[in-house]
Design a protein around this motif. Structure first.
Motif, short mmCIF file in Angstrom:
data_model
loop_
_atom_site.label_atom_id
_atom_site.label_comp_id
_atom_site.label_asym_id
_atom_site.label_seq_id
_atom_site.Cartn_x
_atom_site.Cartn_y
_atom_site.Cartn_z
N GLY A 170 77.42 28.59 46.66
CA GLY A 170 77.72 29.65 45.73
C GLY A 170 77.23 29.46 44.30
O GLY A 170 77.37 30.36 43.49
N LYS A 223 74.60 30.07 42.34
CA LYS A 223 73.36 30.79 42.61
C LYS A 223 72.34 30.68 41.47
O LYS A 223 71.91 31.67 40.90
CB LYS A 223 73.67 32.26 42.87
CG LYS A 223 74.54 32.47 44.08
CD LYS A 223 74.49 33.91 44.57
CE LYS A 223 75.29 34.06 45.85
NZ LYS A 223 76.73 33.79 45.66
N ASP A 260 82.71 29.66 47.38
CA ASP A 260 81.96 30.70 48.06
C ASP A 260 82.94 31.70 48.67
O ASP A 260 83.71 31.36 49.56
CB ASP A 260 81.10 30.05 49.17
CG ASP A 260 80.24 31.07 49.89
OD1 ASP A 260 80.27 32.26 49.52
OD2 ASP A 260 79.52 30.66 50.83
N LYS A 261 82.87 32.94 48.12
CA LYS A 261 83.80 33.98 48.62
C LYS A 261 83.13 34.88 49.65
O LYS A 261 83.64 35.96 49.95
CB LYS A 261 84.30 34.81 47.44
CG LYS A 261 85.12 34.02 46.44
CD LYS A 261 85.71 34.93 45.36
CE LYS A 261 86.67 34.14 44.46
NZ LYS A 261 87.32 34.99 43.45
N ASN A 262 82.00 34.45 50.16
CA ASN A 262 81.27 35.35 51.07
C ASN A 262 81.51 35.06 52.54
O ASN A 262 80.72 35.46 53.37
CB ASN A 262 79.77 35.27 50.76
CG ASN A 262 79.47 35.90 49.43
OD1 ASN A 262 79.91 37.01 49.15
ND2 ASN A 262 78.74 35.18 48.59
N GLU A 263 82.58 34.33 52.85
CA GLU A 263 82.83 34.06 54.26
C GLU A 263 84.05 34.83 54.76
O GLU A 263 84.87 35.31 53.98
CB GLU A 263 83.02 32.56 54.48
CG GLU A 263 81.78 31.79 54.06
CD GLU A 263 81.56 30.49 54.83
OE1 GLU A 263 82.22 30.28 55.87
OE2 GLU A 263 80.71 29.71 54.39
N PRO A 271 79.56 34.69 57.84
CA PRO A 271 79.32 35.44 56.60
C PRO A 271 80.05 36.79 56.66
O PRO A 271 80.07 37.44 57.71
CB PRO A 271 77.80 35.65 56.59
CG PRO A 271 77.26 34.54 57.43
CD PRO A 271 78.29 34.31 58.49
N ARG A 272 80.67 37.16 55.54
CA ARG A 272 81.41 38.43 55.52
C ARG A 272 80.57 39.60 55.97
O ARG A 272 81.03 40.50 56.66
CB ARG A 272 81.91 38.71 54.09
CG ARG A 272 83.35 38.33 53.92
CD ARG A 272 83.86 38.67 52.54
NE ARG A 272 84.73 37.57 52.13
CZ ARG A 272 85.48 37.57 51.03
NH1 ARG A 272 85.45 38.61 50.21
NH2 ARG A 272 86.24 36.55 50.74
N ALA A 273 79.31 39.59 55.57
CA ALA A 273 78.43 40.71 55.89
C ALA A 273 78.23 40.84 57.40
O ALA A 273 77.88 41.91 57.90
CB ALA A 273 77.08 40.52 55.20
N THR A 318 89.42 38.31 55.69
CA THR A 318 88.37 38.13 54.68
C THR A 318 88.96 37.61 53.38
O THR A 318 88.22 37.32 52.44
CB THR A 318 87.65 39.47 54.38
OG1 THR A 318 88.63 40.41 53.99
CG2 THR A 318 86.90 39.97 55.60
N CYS A 358 88.42 31.77 50.88
CA CYS A 358 87.36 31.22 50.04
C CYS A 358 87.08 29.79 50.47
O CYS A 358 88.00 29.06 50.85
CB CYS A 358 87.79 31.26 48.58
SG CYS A 358 86.54 30.57 47.47
N GLU A 411 91.90 33.22 49.32
CA GLU A 411 91.02 33.61 48.22
C GLU A 411 91.72 33.65 46.86
O GLU A 411 91.15 33.26 45.84
CB GLU A 411 90.38 34.99 48.51
CG GLU A 411 89.36 35.39 47.47
CD GLU A 411 88.64 36.69 47.83
OE1 GLU A 411 88.94 37.29 48.87
OE2 GLU A 411 87.77 37.11 47.04
#
Lengths: 418, 418
Positions: free
Chosen positions: B207, B209, B262-265, B315-317, B342, B345, B391
């Motif tokens: 994360g 970036k 990383d909050k994208n999981e 991955p959240r997406a 979701t 974190c 999170e």
């Protein structure tokens, strides 16, 4: 089934919805069984934006890098149109100038097309693929991106059409054809169904800015039939073809094809130029060396003094430079005074029909004289008579000449009463 | 005298005045006697604009044509920077990806660099010319324009640096270096002077970036020293180098280099998975086939029932797709229920120092337990310990870990009182 090149200008490509409309027009030609290549300009405003960036970066920008920057506008258009065509199930792909390649001279920012390799193009098109090609750009022998100068996409289209031996090159634009004169001045102006290359060249160079002059010359050289038509309306435009495409009766029936005007000239007068050998050369040689085009020239000889006044026109944009050049050469030329005037306009009547008809010029002079319009200079070619008049009389002159040569449409346009 | 690659991102190139500042930085390196190649991104906002055009043209756009459209942004930047450098009397020219060429795979829109021909580049640079190269773009073997995916310009820069055997690759960006953690969460975060490739990879992938992960991996592979530094301030940034560049004392002194989050999981739990051979494979094989990366995995075995709960993150997406895949495979896997969350974190502590120190993980668990933060899953690598937490506790966890590992700066930042 025909092989067609379609060219769409910036206003036709201004935004995704317009690009969709362009794709629909292309699809129609494909569905009719035609082989199609499409030449596109940058989206409206895009080239101006990119040119502005270059100017802001440096007033003395390197034209080779300028070409890298500005050629990107057409690249974007070509990719987007290919995507749009594919979304309509039309097989299409983009080909950059360097991929075909479209070979150009080394004159960056105003390059000329030296040749187009047709191997790739022919294979693509014969395979049923629409080739989408960015206009305005090509590649030099050195392998650098070059652009053709503003309006160059018309020339790209004609060059591709010539290379492909296309049956027709359709130039889609924001007007629906070539008119007998500017419809903003003469509401009774008529759209011409057909006009010869020679006439179009004269009409374009005297101010009817529908097509880039170079593209018309190129089409004439290669015998590519051109059509100018509207992107926004679905109706035939004006065909620009060789004289052989006209019936004899068509040629004879129309004495004059159109009336054009050009407000971009300025008049320069040198008084009391010594009447000795070489003095006129001394005027025009330095102007030519400074790359200034001289158009109309009038020489008035005064027998009693042995002196001459010389009047000529130059592009308005070059007037300051022209005066500078001439002032520096005063001793060599030997004139007394120099004066200039930008309040002038060149009005021309154009038509291949005048070759076989006498009296075109005299009709022009008489018509203008009847309205009290003074003629300051005259120049003629085989298919054109041009006169220089005071700018304020431009609209009146165009209107009375349009009527005098029988060009007025019989339809009264709807707007006329307003 | 050194050979340097400089890379400027979109915010550094946002507008003519910023491009002027970039040119001044380049000139400084040239004036210091260095050989320089510059990699540029598109002007800020430009790539988004071009991507948007493609999406509007068709939701299912052809990535080959998308690449033609979006690569134009970097082309414009490169031309403009070359113009700007020339205006400062620095010899410079632009080289498009297809001109060098930068050879890529055929994976349009996310191509990988296959190689760079260095002949042209070496000749240009040895001749004292600054080579300005658009990032993000290259050419496939077929001769089409390809792009490397978002953030790809970092990778372009490292690849050029590797090909040129550059002494350093400087990545100019809108942050001034790599920090021990996110300074927005921990005002006492410290800028790192040096970090290893391995640490940077872990920090980037969890994360932080600052740099594209691919570019760090490539720099590590080729041993290219990277520097991350600010375009807007004139001070050293963070060096990213191999472990051999560290003194032993430096390595030992610092146990942990940074704390990342990383909050994208998203977390997925399958309950009562049958405890038979192959059942776990039946979970992860279809996910792998659907190209969904599984990160942390926890398996809870209930001895009395012989059943197992399996929890993992994706991955959240990709969560919706993952659930779909798993529901279709329910019979084969044989689980009772599926649930997802979701609101999680991943927090990680990273440092090569932990190789030679025990107790890093236990410090982490104890520190979080002291604050009542529940750990849902744990994963470790040689230089990283990651935990999955709720999170809402992210900021608290990062802050207490940063303090626990002695990373807090002694300087109280000016803003802290505000």
């Amino acid at each position: 089934m025909a092989r067609i090149v379609m060219k769409f200008g910036g206003t036709s490509m201004a935004g995704i919805e317009r690009i969709r409309a362009v794709a629909e027009r292309v699809k129609k030609e494909v569905d009719a069984g035609n082989d199609v290549a499409v030449i596109v300009s940058a989206m409206a405003g895009e080239t101006d934006r990119l040119v502005q960036f270059c100017r802001e970066a440096s007033s003395l920008y390197d034209p080779r890098e300028y070409d890298v920057v500005v050629a990107s506008g057409e690249q974007v258009s070509a990719g987007l149109l290919a995507i749009m065509l594919q979304s309509m199930d039309v097989t299409a792909r983009s080909w950059m100038g360097w991929q075909l390649p479209i070979k150009t001279s080394e004159a960056h920012a105003s390059a000329r097309i030296a040749g187009i390799d047709t191997d790739i193009l022919a294979k693509a098109i014969e395979g049923g693929q629409v080739a989408v090609i960015p206009g305005f750009q090509g590649m030099t022998e050195e392998g650098r991106v070059a652009t053709l100068g503003r309006g160059g996409s018309d020339t790209s289209a004609v060059a591709v059409a010539a290379a492909m031996k296309a049956d027709r090159c359709d130039i889609y634009t924001d007007v629906d054809g070539v008119y007998t004169t500017d419809p903003r001045i003469v509401p009774r102006a008529r759209k011409l169904a057909k006009v010869t290359y020679e006439e179009m060249l004269e009409l374009a160079s005297v101010g009817a800015k529908v097509l880039q002059t170079r593209s018309v010359g190129l089409a004439m050289k290669h015998g590519v039939p051109l059509q100018v038509l509207s992107s926004f309306e679905d109706k035939p435009g004006t065909m620009i073809v060789g004289e052989e495409e006209f019936e004899e009766s068509e040629m004879e029936e129309q004495l004059i094809t159109g009336v054009a005007y050009d407000k971009n000239e300025a008049k320069v007068t040198l008084t009391s130029v010594a009447d000795k050998p070489g003095s006129v050369a001394h005027i025009f040689t330095p102007l030519a060396e400074a790359n200034i085009n001289v158009d109309m020239i009038v020489q008035n000889f005064a027998r009693e003094t042995g002196n001459t006044d010389v009047t000529f026109t130059v592009p308005r944009a070059d007037l300051a430079r022209a005066l500078d050049v001439l002032e520096k050469a005063q001793d060599k030329i030997g004139y007394r005074e120099i004066s200039s005037d930008t309040n002038i306009c060149k009005v021309s009547v154009v038509g291949v029909g005048m070759r076989s008809h006498a009296g075109v010029a005299s009709t022009m002079f008489q018509t203008l004289a009847d309205r009290g319009i003074n003629i300051m200079a005259i120049t003629t070619s085989e298919i054109k008579v041009s006169v220089l008049i005071e700018e304020d009389y431009t609209e009146l002159a165009v209107r009375v000449l349009h009527t005098a040569y029988g060009l007025d449409s019989e339809d009264v346009p709807a707007e006329e009463g307003a």
